[in-house]
Design a protein around this motif. Structure first.
Motif, PDB file in Angstrom:
ATOM      1  N   TRP A 126       0.837  -1.191  -0.062  1.00  0.00           N
ATOM      2  CA  TRP A 126      -0.148   0.123  -0.023  1.00  0.00           C
ATOM      3  C   TRP A 126       0.734   1.275   0.140  1.00  0.00           C
ATOM      4  N   LEU A 127       1.901   1.047   0.873  1.00  0.00           N
ATOM      5  CA  LEU A 127       2.769   2.283   0.896  1.00  0.00           C
ATOM      6  C   LEU A 127       3.467   2.557  -0.369  1.00  0.00           C
ATOM      7  N   ARG A 128       3.781   1.518  -1.082  1.00  0.00           N
ATOM      8  CA  ARG A 128       4.439   1.782  -2.586  1.00  0.00           C
ATOM      9  C   ARG A 128       3.489   2.601  -3.409  1.00  0.00           C
ATOM     10  N   ALA A 129       2.314   2.071  -3.346  1.00  0.00           N
ATOM     11  CA  ALA A 129       1.301   2.907  -4.316  1.00  0.00           C
ATOM     12  C   ALA A 129       1.049   4.306  -3.771  1.00  0.00           C
ATOM     13  N   LEU A 130       0.997   4.517  -2.539  1.00  0.00           N
ATOM     14  CA  LEU A 130       0.425   5.728  -1.740  1.00  0.00           C
ATOM     15  C   LEU A 130       1.639   6.749  -2.325  1.00  0.00           C
ATOM     16  N   SER A 131       2.975   6.393  -2.004  1.00  0.00           N
ATOM     17  CA  SER A 131       3.986   7.081  -2.048  1.00  0.00           C
ATOM     18  C   SER A 131       4.588   7.447  -3.467  1.00  0.00           C
ATOM     19  N   THR A 132       4.353   6.491  -4.360  1.00  0.00           N
ATOM     20  CA  THR A 132       4.611   6.825  -5.828  1.00  0.00           C
ATOM     21  C   THR A 132       3.694   7.106  -6.777  1.00  0.00           C
ATOM     22  N   ASP A 133       2.660   6.501  -6.647  1.00  0.00           N
ATOM     23  CA  ASP A 133       1.547   6.848  -7.401  1.00  0.00           C
ATOM     24  C   ASP A 133       0.662   7.963  -7.013  1.00  0.00           C
ATOM     25  N   TYR A 134       0.560   8.068  -5.671  1.00  0.00           N
ATOM     26  CA  TYR A 134      -0.116   9.246  -5.046  1.00  0.00           C
ATOM     27  C   TYR A 134       0.684  10.221  -4.227  1.00  0.00           C
ATOM     28  N   GLY A 135       1.831  10.442  -4.531  1.00  0.00           N
ATOM     29  CA  GLY A 135       2.967  11.080  -3.655  1.00  0.00           C
ATOM     30  C   GLY A 135       2.620  12.593  -4.024  1.00  0.00           C
ATOM     31  N   GLY A 136       3.294  13.196  -3.146  1.00  0.00           N
ATOM     32  CA  GLY A 136       2.981  14.937  -3.000  1.00  0.00           C
ATOM     33  C   GLY A 136       1.479  14.964  -2.871  1.00  0.00           C
ATOM     34  N   ARG A 137       0.905  14.587  -1.690  1.00  0.00           N
ATOM     35  CA  ARG A 137      -0.476  14.548  -1.290  1.00  0.00           C
ATOM     36  C   ARG A 137      -0.805  15.816  -0.680  1.00  0.00           C
ATOM     37  N   LEU A 138      -0.543  17.141  -0.768  1.00  0.00           N
ATOM     38  CA  LEU A 138      -0.504  18.143  -0.180  1.00  0.00           C
ATOM     39  C   LEU A 138      -2.401  18.447  -0.348  1.00  0.00           C
ATOM     40  N   SER A 139      -2.764  19.074   0.826  1.00  0.00           N
ATOM     41  CA  SER A 139      -4.239  19.493   0.847  1.00  0.00           C
ATOM     42  C   SER A 139      -4.644  20.149  -0.393  1.00  0.00           C
ATOM     43  N   GLY A 140      -5.791  19.434  -1.101  1.00  0.00           N
ATOM     44  CA  GLY A 140      -6.206  20.584  -2.164  1.00  0.00           C
ATOM     45  C   GLY A 140      -5.654  20.072  -3.357  1.00  0.00           C
ATOM     46  N   SER A 141      -4.569  19.373  -3.476  1.00  0.00           N
ATOM     47  CA  SER A 141      -4.010  18.989  -4.868  1.00  0.00           C
ATOM     48  C   SER A 141      -4.758  17.486  -5.346  1.00  0.00           C
ATOM     49  N   PRO A 142      -4.565  17.485  -6.491  1.00  0.00           N
ATOM     50  CA  PRO A 142      -5.182  16.223  -7.398  1.00  0.00           C
ATOM     51  C   PRO A 142      -4.670  14.870  -6.721  1.00  0.00           C
ATOM     52  N   GLN A 143      -3.313  14.908  -6.424  1.00  0.00           N
ATOM     53  CA  GLN A 143      -2.764  13.798  -5.440  1.00  0.00           C
ATOM     54  C   GLN A 143      -3.741  13.347  -4.226  1.00  0.00           C
ATOM     55  N   ALA A 144      -3.966  14.519  -3.401  1.00  0.00           N
ATOM     56  CA  ALA A 144      -4.690  14.017  -2.225  1.00  0.00           C
ATOM     57  C   ALA A 144      -5.914  13.405  -2.588  1.00  0.00           C
ATOM     58  N   ALA A 145      -6.789  14.268  -3.523  1.00  0.00           N
ATOM     59  CA  ALA A 145      -8.092  13.618  -3.795  1.00  0.00           C
ATOM     60  C   ALA A 145      -8.026  12.206  -4.330  1.00  0.00           C
ATOM     61  N   ALA A 146      -6.797  11.963  -5.028  1.00  0.00           N
ATOM     62  CA  ALA A 146      -6.693  10.659  -5.897  1.00  0.00           C
ATOM     63  C   ALA A 146      -6.310   9.681  -4.391  1.00  0.00           C
ATOM     64  N   ALA A 147      -5.739  10.148  -3.498  1.00  0.00           N
ATOM     65  CA  ALA A 147      -5.244   9.291  -2.390  1.00  0.00           C
ATOM     66  C   ALA A 147      -6.453   8.830  -1.402  1.00  0.00           C
ATOM     67  N   VAL A 148      -7.359   9.873  -1.492  1.00  0.00           N
ATOM     68  CA  VAL A 148      -8.526   9.643  -0.743  1.00  0.00           C
ATOM     69  C   VAL A 148      -9.388   8.346  -1.138  1.00  0.00           C
ATOM     70  N   GLU A 149      -9.435   8.362  -2.693  1.00  0.00           N
ATOM     71  CA  GLU A 149     -10.096   7.406  -3.154  1.00  0.00           C
ATOM     72  C   GLU A 149      -9.403   6.173  -3.229  1.00  0.00           C
ATOM     73  N   TYR A 150      -8.164   6.322  -3.368  1.00  0.00           N
ATOM     74  CA  TYR A 150      -7.294   5.044  -3.488  1.00  0.00           C
ATOM     75  C   TYR A 150      -7.416   4.303  -1.945  1.00  0.00           C
ATOM     76  N   THR A 151      -6.974   4.913  -0.852  1.00  0.00           N
ATOM     77  CA  THR A 151      -7.244   4.293   0.367  1.00  0.00           C
ATOM     78  C   THR A 151      -8.793   3.958   0.832  1.00  0.00           C
ATOM     79  N   ARG A 152      -9.638   4.814   0.152  1.00  0.00           N
ATOM     80  CA  ARG A 152     -11.088   4.346   0.548  1.00  0.00           C
ATOM     81  C   ARG A 152     -11.235   2.873  -0.192  1.00  0.00           C
ATOM     82  N   GLN A 153     -10.879   2.719  -1.483  1.00  0.00           N
ATOM     83  CA  GLN A 153     -11.044   1.500  -1.971  1.00  0.00           C
ATOM     84  C   GLN A 153     -10.304   0.164  -1.279  1.00  0.00           C
ATOM     85  N   MET A 154      -9.064   0.669  -1.006  1.00  0.00           N
ATOM     86  CA  MET A 154      -8.428  -0.510  -0.257  1.00  0.00           C
ATOM     87  C   MET A 154      -9.046  -1.025   1.040  1.00  0.00           C
TER      88      MET A 154
END
Lengths: 469, 469
Positions: free
Chosen positions: B52-80
């Protein structure tokens, strides 16, 4: 249970201490705590271990016994000890094995029906014989360990390459425990397989990592069986090979031109501060100067060497005059012979020396977790109670004391019936690097390394101050 | 002192335990020890945190609030979380600040008499205003901290770039302690310097490493003072600048086009297993999903998120049916606003929930050393004695319990008067990566990460089993 202990323990305080005794012990406790804190301050701000390790693992990397790098490392560390203003620095001669890897290592799955030919990454085990220039090719038979060999017998094993594939168990909390459970197949696999006519062995690397990095290490031959080549492969390659073997007959081609040359002269490097009051009682701190040939030997055991050197540097910088003799010993040839450790103990016994304590750091430069103490319980209880009872002073630094092994190089000192300690850093990352091409300076963290110096120096302080009862 | 305690304690055993009580406690102790060992086995062999961390920190890295990466990380972790067969998984809306770094950051020493012009590496602090497209240029004045500002006053500071250069103290054993001693100049430096007419601030990066890597982090403005740009420089660049300032007047040119946009909608991600017996008592495990923008946010705080998620996964895999409700919460916006944590507590209080305990992992994915417990002593002693007294079952795993902070996101739950724990991994390497471009997946060790899941799960087990007294 602990609840009741704690309540009663608090009660007991008021019963057992007369105010005078308490005040005196309290003062001593404060003095010790203060000095240990100073040790940490100096180690974390004026330590030299990290810079020494940079040199040792980059300029003098690949310090296998008998190599030019090992000879240069002897001279480098001698010179560095010479800068510390110690009472004496000397070299202790010992003859060491001289094995060289050569320039060819090939492990190739040949014409697999399903996959064709596949080159694997191989790393010959230390002391292994070579294959000859033509190499050798044979069918592979997979086993889980030494016991399987006897079950299978010569009819199954003769003419084969035996593949030892038992993985390292990931569940023990200290990875050194897992290592102990897996290493027999690497050390004795070739000798034992040769008894049944095997022509070579492949060994799954001993690590819990799943990666493509092979791990070397020593193999030990027997006099009565033929010496056959022994080569390590990575855990990913081992999984690939196991997978193929479940579905088909696999032949492997091996080529390696490693060989053993005649023994060479080498040295243990020693520096000491003479004790002011009990100079005949020695407290040794040590590591081993040799390393495997494939990398810088940063964690194994450059870290242990610079730990030991920096303990003396920190004590000097603090102006500490030890009551007992503090001796730093950098042992040669731990990896494939232990000749340095054996020679050191032989000379020490011949001179009638007494090592009150010896501490070896040979588990990497990671955050300290404590020390393990080797020896009979009676030794602690009867003779070192004052030291052991004060170990709680190190607990605020995250250190604990346990029974267990000490170190290969200091093991031969056991007959002197002093205390033998193994320094125990955190072990989770050690087998990512151990005996691989990745054991380099960049794998070592400065603070973690320096904390090791502080931890060992603090134990040395307690040993020197309280000695034997 | 400990010696006498131990002797008396042993004695006390025979006095206090009737055989029946002893046998029953003994049986329970064995059951607990056995289950905790199973937790470790599963976490170390069937954990999912590392992948999970591999995905979160490579595919969804740079998850600063308000960024597209943060939005995508919300969806990824919800799915997981949805793959774990939990009783419910949901998103909790919260509005978050939206700051962007932009694409320009320049810090240049201009026409130094001795060295000419030198480009330094700069990293704007989070929430910082930009300089405008032309940038700004001013003389630099160095200070050691906030207190210096008042001493110097507006006559010295007006129109200047204030350079906060107090280094992080390397001597504390836990680096988080050192961080606490240095971070005020980064958080409040810009606002306070603006009171005296400064035009910008430069801040020495908060790390004990000497390297060329700048560390970002939040700065907080005041309503009553002008917002001036705030930029971090590396420790090596800070040393260079300090060196120059000792010998000459230094002017620096700054340019940065970072800016704050209107707040955005974002989410806390929540999953839970309902308690079978006391569903109204919640045990929370959490981390924060947002990270700084410059790297993968692997240690800060991807590790904490996958810790929390994997605790539920491991408990499910063990077939554990909790008595109390286990809830995993991935908080949004810890780094520059804490909006997620505040909103979570607000909703929880509104619903009349009771968090029996909350454990936050926000100190990296390193080897666990224990937990710190925040709250009044009376809470522990009166209400959680059964849990705290059994903490010794975790000591064989290298864990200890201490008083101290817990976590920023769970802090707002304090009013519910449950137990608040901070997970404490080893801290020596944390500030090599913290808030830098190096906080990526390759800085995390698989075993160290998995051990964190096991440690937190074990504490959850004790909390769930023994609850309040």
């Amino acid at each position: 249970m602990p609840r009741i202990l704690t309540l009663l323990s608090l009660l007991s305080l008021s019963l057992c201490y007369s105010p005078g005794v308490y005040a005196q012990e309290r003062e001593e406790e404060e003095e010790d705590a203060f000095f240990i804190r100073r040790i940490y301050d100096v180690a974390l701000t004026e330590g030299r271990c990290y810079d020494w390790l940079r040199a040792l693992s980059t300029d003098y990397g690949g310090r296998l016994s008998g190599s030019p790098q090992a000879a240069a490392a002897v001279e480098y560390t001698r010179q560095m000890l010479d800068t510390l203003g110690l009472d004496s620095v000397w070299l202790q001669a010992c003859r060491v094995p001289h094995w060289e890897r050569g320039d060819t290592e090939r492990v190739r799955i040949v014409n697999s029906p399903s996959r064709g030919s596949i080159d694997l990454g191989g790393l010959a085990l230390g002391n292994s014989v070579g294959t000859g220039p033509e190499g050798l090719s044979a069918e592979v038979i997979e086993v889980q360990g030494l016991d399987d060999l006897e079950l299978l017998g010569p009819e199954a094993l003769a003419g084969k390459i035996v593949f030892f594939s038992r993985p390292m168990d990931p569940t023990p909390i200290r990875t050194v425990t897992d290592y102990g459970g897996a290493v027999d197949q690497r050390v004795y696999g070739a000798a034992r397989a040769a008894r049944y006519g095997a022509v070579a062995v492949l060994v799954r690397s001993i690590t819990t990592s799943r990666d493509d990095v092979p791990h070397t290490g020593v193999t030990v031959y027997e006099d009565e069986t033929p010496r056959i080549p022994a080569i390590a492969i990575s855990t990913l390659d081992a999984d690939l090979l196991s997978g193929l073997l479940r579905q088909e007959v696999v032949r492997v081609y091996l080529q390696a031109n490693c060989r053993t040359y005649p023994d060479k002269l080498s040295y243990n490097v020693i520096g000491e501060i003479k004790g002011t009051r009990y100079p005949e009682e020695i407290i040794l701190v040590g590591g081993h100067l040799d390393s495997w040939d494939v990398a810088g030997g940063a964690h194994d055991d450059g870290a242990g060497c610079v730990h030991a050197m920096d303990v003396l540097q920190v004590m000097r910088r603090l102006g500490y005059r030890p009551q007992r003799t503090l001796r730093c010993v950098l042992f040669m040839n731990e990896e494939n012979g232990l000749r340095g450790g054996l020679e050191y103990a032989r000379v020490s016994n011949e001179r009638g020396e007494f090592h009150l304590a010896a501490i070896e750091s040979d588990a990497g430069g990671f955050t300290p977790r404590g020390f393990s103490c080797d020896g009979e319980a009676s030794i602690f209880v009867d003779r070192f109670k004052s030291v052991i009872d004060r170990f709680y002073l190190l607990e605020p630094y995250g250190l604990s004391l346990s029974k267990g092994g000490s170190g290969a190089d200091i093991g031969p000192l056991k007959s002197q019936r002093g205390l033998l300690f193994g320094f125990r850093p955190d072990s989770q990352r050690y087998f990512d690097y151990h005996h691989t091409a990745n054991d380099n300076f960049d794998a070592v963290n400065k603070r973690e390394l320096e904390m090791g110096v502080a931890a060992i120096s603090s134990l040395v302080y307690l040993l020197d101050k309280y000695g034997t009862d």
